[in-house]
Structure formats: C-alpha cells, structure tokens
Enzyme design. Sequence first.
Site, short mmCIF file in Angstrom:
data_model
loop_
_atom_site.label_atom_id
_atom_site.label_comp_id
_atom_site.label_asym_id
_atom_site.label_seq_id
_atom_site.Cartn_x
_atom_site.Cartn_y
_atom_site.Cartn_z
N GLY A 171 0.79 -1.23 0.00
CA GLY A 171 0.00 0.00 0.00
C GLY A 171 0.82 1.28 0.00
N SER A 172 2.01 1.21 -0.62
CA SER A 172 2.88 2.39 -0.62
C SER A 172 2.23 3.59 -1.32
CB SER A 172 4.20 2.00 -1.27
OG SER A 172 4.75 3.05 -1.96
N ASP B 165 -7.12 0.22 0.17
CA ASP B 165 -5.80 0.70 0.59
C ASP B 165 -5.90 2.08 1.24
OD1 ASP B 165 -5.11 -1.58 -0.75
OD2 ASP B 165 -3.59 -0.68 -2.02
C1 MEV Z 1 -4.53 -3.86 -3.68
O1 MEV Z 1 -3.91 -3.60 -2.44
C2 MEV Z 1 -5.82 -4.58 -3.49
C3 MEV Z 1 -6.57 -4.95 -4.76
O2 MEV Z 1 -7.75 -5.63 -4.36
C4 MEV Z 1 -6.94 -3.72 -5.58
C5 MEV Z 1 -7.98 -2.85 -4.88
O3 MEV Z 1 -8.75 -3.36 -4.07
O4 MEV Z 1 -8.02 -1.66 -5.20
C6 MEV Z 1 -5.77 -5.90 -5.65
#
Ligand code: MEV
Length: 327
Positions: A111-112, A156
């Site tokens: 989550g950078s 995120d």
């Molecule tokens: C990214 O950390 C998580 C995903 O599910 C994308 C999102 O939810 O925006 C892959």
Amino acid sequence: MAEATCSAPGKVIFTGEHFVVYGAKAIAGAINLRAYATATTRNDGVISISSEDMGIHAEWRGAELLRESKRGASERLRPIREAVAGLIDKVKGSGLSISINSQIPRASGLGSSAAVSVACVAAGLYAYGYKPSHSEIIDLASIAEGIIHYRASGVDLAVSTYGGVISYRRGSKPAMIDIKKPMSLLLIDVGTPRRTGEMVRRVNLLREQYISIFEKLREAVEEITAECELALVNNRYERLGEILTINHNLLRAIGVSTKELDEALELAMRNGAIGGKLTGGGGGGCLIAVVNEEDIDIVYKKLSRAYNVYKVAIPQEGVRCDSLRTE
Ligand code: MEV
C-alpha cells in the site's frame, strides 16, 4: 509560509484482495512502516513535488510543467500533483511544495502509493490550516489512486487513513475490528514487483470469461473473510494461518500468485510458519507469514537467509499530523 508534516501507514490485506473490487468484503491492517509528507504553502501558484526515496522532483504552474529532475519524473509524480491540485482548489489556496519520504517498499503489495497519497493530501490540507475529516482525505487521495490503479476498490486508502484493522466493502465506511492483543507478522519480500493495476486488469479479463465461477469464488472469499475476522478477534493464530493459506490458494486459482510466492509460502511453512498468503495485487511483492509469537524470531532468522523479511506490528495508527508550523 506554513508547514505541516503528516504520515500514513502501509498495510497488509489479510483476506479479500481482488474480490473486494467486485463487492466482496476484505480485511486489512495498518503496519508500522509509514509514508511521510511535508507540505509548505507558497503564494506563486506553483506545485512542487519531490520524492526522496524515488530520487525525483517536478514543478508545475497550473497544468504547465516548469521543470523535472529527469525525463519521466513529472509523469511518475502526476497522480500526486492531480490530488494536490484538487486540495488547493478545495482550500482556495495558491501553491504547495511537497516533499515525500516513505519507509514502505514500493510495488510490494504494502500500500505504498495509497499511504503516500494520503500523507500528501493530509499535509497539504493541514498546511493550509484545514483540519480534514477521514472522508475528505480519502476523497482527495482517490484522485491519485484513480490514476495509479485500474478500478481501485478504496481498501488501501481506507486502511491507510483509518489505521487499525478494518473490514471493508467497496462503497461503505470501513468497520474497525477490535484486536485485543497487538500482533506481529512476518512479511517476506519475494521481489519481482508488479503493478497492482496490471494485476487487477488481468483478473478482470479472467472474470469476464468465467463469470459464474468467479462469482462462486467471491462467495468463498466472503466465508474466508468471516472466519478471518473471528480468528483475529479471538487471537487464534493457528486458525488465522490456516485461513490465510486457503485464501492464498484461491488467489492462485485466479492467477495472481507466482512460483516465487508459492515457494516462499512453502519455505515459510517448512520453517515453522502456521500459514500465509500473498498480500495486495500479487504477481510478486510480499507474502504474509503467520507465526506463533514464541517462534517468530527464530523463523525470521531462518527466512532472512533466503529473503528480505520484515517483522511488522499490527494494528497501527492511521493518518496523523506529526508537526505543524503556522505562519
Ligand atoms: C490492492 O492492495 C488490493 C486490490 O484488491 C486492488 C484494490 O482493491 O483496489 C488488488
């Protein structure tokens, strides 16, 4: 000139990544690696953004690029610029200089980019004397996330802003999960970074071809998330490890794991981890390993021989203002 420094945490997703984009509930927790942003107001209408960890800098007046430290720098910083332009509009400000310093490894599923966006927006708002609500920060930071990620669900941004451990369903306010005892996890970085947006796009292609299978998998993820919440609330690490391993195998089924991630999970389990899973977009990046508290240091040591391993503490505070100097 006024100046504010704000920070926001990175995250792990315990369950539900990818499926959260299509309405499943996910669980995510804030970790003790943070992105910091210092914002200084200016009255010349210039937006100046520099990222210490990326080693790049760019400046704009309005939409016009004034300078960039190297070719491509302005394009990489553009999502933040757009969010900052949005916040300047909101506070009826003039310009801002923003300096970013992040401890969160990039393109690792931690989550950078969300943490950087949240920290920048919060710092800019505080510097202009505005005390933002969580939803105001998320609204502005989504401008950047919308450019970086294809179809971002918002999980995120939610966990980076609210902190703690949250359950999240797209379009709803996150619910805090009460973790009675702080916990440590190992994060194994297998390298081979991939862009989350690219992985979300791939999953969408698969989903379009197998819509009813995908729907069944999404229902399974709902069950996994419900079990994970129980395990977290009751500090049942054995159960948490098993549930995460089930979720990992489901993510394998939709093609977002890799040989490296699968091997890392196998090695972690051979060396004492209860279970684990990839976290975030997948295609590379980090794997969470759940380890009993009394074994964590020894497992950390063993895994560090083969990988870059982080021992992270959960839960952590969300976005915060670390310092504020008014005019
Ligand atoms: C990214 O950390 C998580 C995903 O599910 C994308 C999102 O939810 O925006 C892959």
